[in-house]
Design a protein around this motif. Sequence first.
Motif, PDB file in Angstrom:
ATOM      1  N   VAL A 196     -10.035  -8.226 -38.995  1.00 13.87           N
ATOM      2  CA  VAL A 196      -9.353  -8.630 -40.226  1.00 13.87           C
ATOM      3  C   VAL A 196     -10.357  -9.294 -41.161  1.00 13.87           C
ATOM      4  O   VAL A 196     -11.446  -9.698 -40.757  1.00 13.87           O
ATOM      5  N   LEU A 197      -9.965  -9.402 -42.406  1.00  7.17           N
ATOM      6  CA  LEU A 197     -10.828  -9.988 -43.415  1.00  7.17           C
ATOM      7  C   LEU A 197     -10.738 -11.516 -43.425  1.00  7.17           C
ATOM      8  O   LEU A 197      -9.738 -12.104 -43.015  1.00  7.17           O
ATOM      9  N   THR A 257      -9.305  -4.633 -48.406  1.00  9.92           N
ATOM     10  CA  THR A 257      -9.229  -5.551 -49.546  1.00  9.92           C
ATOM     11  C   THR A 257      -8.144  -5.103 -50.520  1.00  9.92           C
ATOM     12  O   THR A 257      -7.356  -5.919 -51.030  1.00  9.92           O
ATOM     13  N   GLU A 258      -8.078  -3.811 -50.784  1.00 10.20           N
ATOM     14  CA  GLU A 258      -7.042  -3.289 -51.688  1.00 10.20           C
ATOM     15  C   GLU A 258      -5.641  -3.540 -51.133  1.00 10.20           C
ATOM     16  O   GLU A 258      -4.723  -3.892 -51.877  1.00 10.20           O
ATOM     17  N   ARG A 259      -5.482  -3.365 -49.817  1.00 10.74           N
ATOM     18  CA  ARG A 259      -4.163  -3.597 -49.208  1.00 10.74           C
ATOM     19  C   ARG A 259      -3.772  -5.068 -49.312  1.00 10.74           C
ATOM     20  O   ARG A 259      -2.600  -5.404 -49.548  1.00 10.74           O
ATOM     21  N   VAL A 260      -4.748  -5.942 -49.156  1.00 14.83           N
ATOM     22  CA  VAL A 260      -4.488  -7.378 -49.286  1.00 14.83           C
ATOM     23  C   VAL A 260      -4.067  -7.712 -50.716  1.00 14.83           C
ATOM     24  O   VAL A 260      -3.125  -8.489 -50.932  1.00 14.83           O
ATOM     25  N   GLU A 261      -4.739  -7.121 -51.692  1.00 13.32           N
ATOM     26  CA  GLU A 261      -4.384  -7.369 -53.089  1.00 13.32           C
ATOM     27  C   GLU A 261      -2.966  -6.884 -53.388  1.00 13.32           C
ATOM     28  O   GLU A 261      -2.183  -7.574 -54.054  1.00 13.32           O
ATOM     29  N   ALA A 294     -18.486 -16.028 -53.602  1.00 13.56           N
ATOM     30  CA  ALA A 294     -17.607 -15.747 -52.470  1.00 13.56           C
ATOM     31  C   ALA A 294     -17.510 -14.242 -52.255  1.00 13.56           C
ATOM     32  O   ALA A 294     -17.836 -13.438 -53.137  1.00 13.56           O
ATOM     33  N   GLY A 295     -17.049 -13.865 -51.078  1.00 12.75           N
ATOM     34  CA  GLY A 295     -16.852 -12.454 -50.773  1.00 12.75           C
ATOM     35  C   GLY A 295     -15.809 -12.292 -49.690  1.00 12.75           C
ATOM     36  O   GLY A 295     -15.438 -13.262 -49.012  1.00 12.75           O
ATOM     37  N   LEU A 296     -15.334 -11.075 -49.537  1.00 17.64           N
ATOM     38  CA  LEU A 296     -14.397 -10.754 -48.471  1.00 17.64           C
ATOM     39  C   LEU A 296     -15.126  -9.908 -47.429  1.00 17.64           C
ATOM     40  O   LEU A 296     -15.622  -8.819 -47.745  1.00 17.64           O
TER      41      LEU A 296
END
Length: 255
Positions: free
Chosen positions: A114-115, A153-157, A187-189
């Motif tokens: 997971v991120l 990341t897109e799914r989280v957004e 920062a980064g994911l």
Amino acid sequence: MKTRVVVAASAAIACAFALTSCGSNDSTEAGAETLTVFAAASLQNTFTEIGEQFEAANPGVTVEFSFAGSSSLVTQLVEGAPADVFAAADTKTMGDVVDAGLAAGEPGDFATNVLTIVTESGNPENITSLEDLTREGLSVVVCAPQVPCGAATERVEESSGATLTPVSEESSVTDVLGKVTSGQADAGLVYVTDAKDAGESVTAIPFPESAGAVNTYPIARLADTDNAELAAEFVDFATGEQGRAILAEAGFGAP
């Protein structure tokens, strides 16, 4: 004098035959094999260790790795790059390999990830949530959408309603981490495993929305291999007790 030349020539021919015979023992000893494994960038440390243990358990075997973003590896495979095993960071990229007819049999899932948010050590921007990454003036870096960590990341957004405006989109999760550790981004994911491996060089900030974007890692023996049996043994080793222990220690979840 003539006799000496003939003897010398005969000796040279005999030596050449001897070297041909002996050379196979020196450079390609009986049982010596090389296995080529294409693996997602986030697996670099764990698979390197798994490869070392596999070599120790199989004398004469050398495991050579190519680590990169999963989508980049798929492109290479589709274009004909030779490999024996492929381990992806999500089921979609493995599906592309299966659809191209490059996988032998059904891929097996062996880990999850997971991120998490990472910042410079000490979290100087005081980031505490995913929503904080949308703050104006904050430089955020993420993976490109075609890469598994970018798809996550897109799914989280989508699930959270947060809209990130990254300063760059990288081709692998290790590149995202590098931008943060080098100070090129606030920062980064990245995956929790990458954050753990980075140690004190970053500060990791877990966020609950990451639970909605779990990536499952599949592995498969490739169809176009001359080392089918050895490739199958590596897959079994990576997904077996020893491989799972190494993955768990690095922070990967069970599939």
